[in-house]
Design an enzyme around this catalytic site. Structure first.
Site, PDB file in Angstrom:
ATOM      1  N   LYS A  27       0.840  -1.208   0.000  1.00 57.96           N
ATOM      2  CA  LYS A  27       0.000   0.000   0.000  1.00 57.96           C
ATOM      3  C   LYS A  27       0.874   1.257   0.000  1.00 57.96           C
ATOM      4  O   LYS A  27       0.658   2.182  -0.783  1.00 57.96           O
ATOM      5  CB  LYS A  27      -0.928  -0.012   1.234  1.00 57.96           C
ATOM      6  CG  LYS A  27      -2.063  -1.038   1.137  1.00 57.96           C
ATOM      7  CD  LYS A  27      -2.810  -1.231   2.454  1.00 57.96           C
ATOM      8  CE  LYS A  27      -3.873  -2.328   2.335  1.00 57.96           C
ATOM      9  NZ  LYS A  27      -4.567  -2.639   3.582  1.00 57.96           N
TER      10      LYS A  27
ATOM     11  N   GLN B 274      -4.090  -1.486   9.978  1.00 54.49           N
ATOM     12  CA  GLN B 274      -4.178  -2.801   9.342  1.00 54.49           C
ATOM     13  C   GLN B 274      -4.782  -3.824  10.316  1.00 54.49           C
ATOM     14  O   GLN B 274      -4.359  -3.927  11.465  1.00 54.49           O
ATOM     15  CB  GLN B 274      -2.778  -3.247   8.868  1.00 54.49           C
ATOM     16  CG  GLN B 274      -2.767  -4.524   8.057  1.00 54.49           C
ATOM     17  CD  GLN B 274      -3.473  -4.408   6.698  1.00 54.49           C
ATOM     18  OE1 GLN B 274      -3.566  -3.344   6.101  1.00 54.49           O
ATOM     19  NE2 GLN B 274      -4.006  -5.520   6.215  1.00 54.49           N
TER      20      GLN B 274
ATOM     21  N   ASP C 142     -10.483   3.519   4.860  1.00 56.61           N
ATOM     22  CA  ASP C 142     -10.916   2.116   4.821  1.00 56.61           C
ATOM     23  C   ASP C 142     -12.444   2.006   4.791  1.00 56.61           C
ATOM     24  O   ASP C 142     -12.987   0.945   4.474  1.00 56.61           O
ATOM     25  CB  ASP C 142     -10.441   1.396   6.094  1.00 56.61           C
ATOM     26  CG  ASP C 142      -9.263   0.463   5.848  1.00 56.61           C
ATOM     27  OD1 ASP C 142      -9.154  -0.060   4.728  1.00 56.61           O
ATOM     28  OD2 ASP C 142      -8.489   0.268   6.792  1.00 56.61           O
TER      29      ASP C 142
HETATM   30  N1  GUN Z   1      -7.097  -6.545   6.636  1.00 52.27           N
HETATM   31  C1  GUN Z   1      -7.556  -7.237   5.576  1.00 52.27           C
HETATM   32  N2  GUN Z   1      -8.123  -6.408   4.665  1.00 52.27           N
HETATM   33  C2  GUN Z   1      -8.003  -5.154   5.179  1.00 52.27           C
HETATM   34  C3  GUN Z   1      -8.399  -3.877   4.703  1.00 52.27           C
HETATM   35  O1  GUN Z   1      -8.994  -3.706   3.630  1.00 52.27           O
HETATM   36  N3  GUN Z   1      -8.086  -2.833   5.528  1.00 52.27           N
HETATM   37  C4  GUN Z   1      -7.450  -2.989   6.718  1.00 52.27           C
HETATM   38  N4  GUN Z   1      -7.226  -1.908   7.448  1.00 52.27           N
HETATM   39  N5  GUN Z   1      -7.094  -4.177   7.183  1.00 52.27           N
HETATM   40  C5  GUN Z   1      -7.359  -5.248   6.407  1.00 52.27           C
END
Ligand code: GUN
Length: 288
Positions: free
Chosen positions: A54, A98, A121
């Site tokens: 990311k 995350q 998110d």
């Molecule tokens: N863990 C798995 N998918 C995601 C996501 O799209 N965002 C975040 N913050 N954590 C994740």
């Protein structure tokens, strides 16, 4: 006849190029560099890979990214302090924590602490509520990526029966709400889950089947209708360390009209949508 392969890698690249062009124009006009804070707790190998990719893609576009790595033993209050620091930092427009979090930390508390205007998110209850009400908001990246793939491949959703396997807050529930809205899907939506009896009786009715279960080869060719569209959200690691989805791709692709591969389907779209949401957070303050 073999299915059309829905190429998420290609589409995500196109989207990032589009954002880059828009960003160059807006940067000159408004002198803003979009900034994202990525908070990574502990040493979960998958989370480390996701957060690094990311950040890498944000940086390649010329965005500012700050990765905050914290020990998995961090207290809830220390983590809340880090979030508050980013909430009040004007050069940070998006904040991502995350998931999953260590067990001693209350996920709801952490998500609610993020300023919802920086919640790229789309997990904050205000954004979730706005999505359900059909209002402008941050939409979670994976559902938004799926929606964008359907749009760009001109896959009709209006009046279609979309069956979603999985009711997670990250994928199942938000994609259902998105595709249900009159102006973003207008579909008839069914969510099936671990409590559903006779799963195949639902999956066989789907014009579009979205698999978000987290189990390798869960969806077999006997479970799908001929010519349906299959979107595979699964990311599963095999014993020989390959990445595979939730769908038995090789057999299912022989009877459906279109299918996303894993890797190279939904995955790259998720990251592209995070970039899109961060861009919106920086430049579209009128969104809220
Ligand atoms: N863990 C798995 N998918 C995601 C996501 O799209 N965002 C975040 N913050 N954590 C994740």
């Amino acid at each position: 006849m073999s299915a059309k392969i829905i190429d998420g890698k290609l589409i995500s690249k196109k989207i990032l190029e589009e954002i880059k062009i828009e960003f160059e124009i807006l940067k000159k006009k408004k002198n803003i560099i979009p900034g994202i804070a990525l908070i990574l707790i502990g040493n979960n190998p998958a989370s480390q890979i996701y957060v690094s990719s990311k950040a890498k893609i944000c940086n390649e576009l010329g965005f500012h990214s700050a990765i905050e790595r914290v020990d998995e033993k961090i207290s809830e209050s220390d983590l809340l302090n880090i979030i508050n620091k980013f909430n009040s930092n004007k050069s940070i427009h998006g904040i991502l924590v995350q998931l999953p979090l260590p067990k001693h930390i209350d996920e709801n508390k952490i998500i609610e602490a993020i300023d919802y205007k920086k919640d790229v998110d789309g997990f904050h209850p205000i954004n979730v509520g706005k999505l359900v009400l059909g209002q402008k908001c941050f939409i979670p990246c994976t559902p938004l990526g799926i929606y964008e793939l359907l749009l760009r491949y001109q896959i009709e959703t209006s009046g279609k029966h979309i069956v979603i396997i999985g009711r997670s807050n990250i994928v199942g529930k938000p994609i259902a709400n998105l595709l249900l809205q009159k102006n973003s899907g207008n579909a008839t939506v069914t969510i099936i889950h671990t409590g559903t009896k006779n799963i195949s009786s639902f999956t066989k009715e789907a014009n579009i089947l979205i698999a978000a279960i987290g189990k390798q080869n869960f969806v077999t060719k006997e479970m799908v209708k001929e010519n349906c569209v299959v979107i595979d959200v699964g990311i599963n690691r095999t014993t020989d360390k390959k990445i595979v989805g939730d769908v038995d791709f090789e057999n299912v692709k022989e009877i459906v009209s279109a299918i996303t591969p894993v890797p190279g389907g939904v995955g790259p779209m998720t990251i592209a949508m995070l970039v899109k949401n961060t861009f919106s957070a920086a430049f579209e303050n009128e969104k809220f």
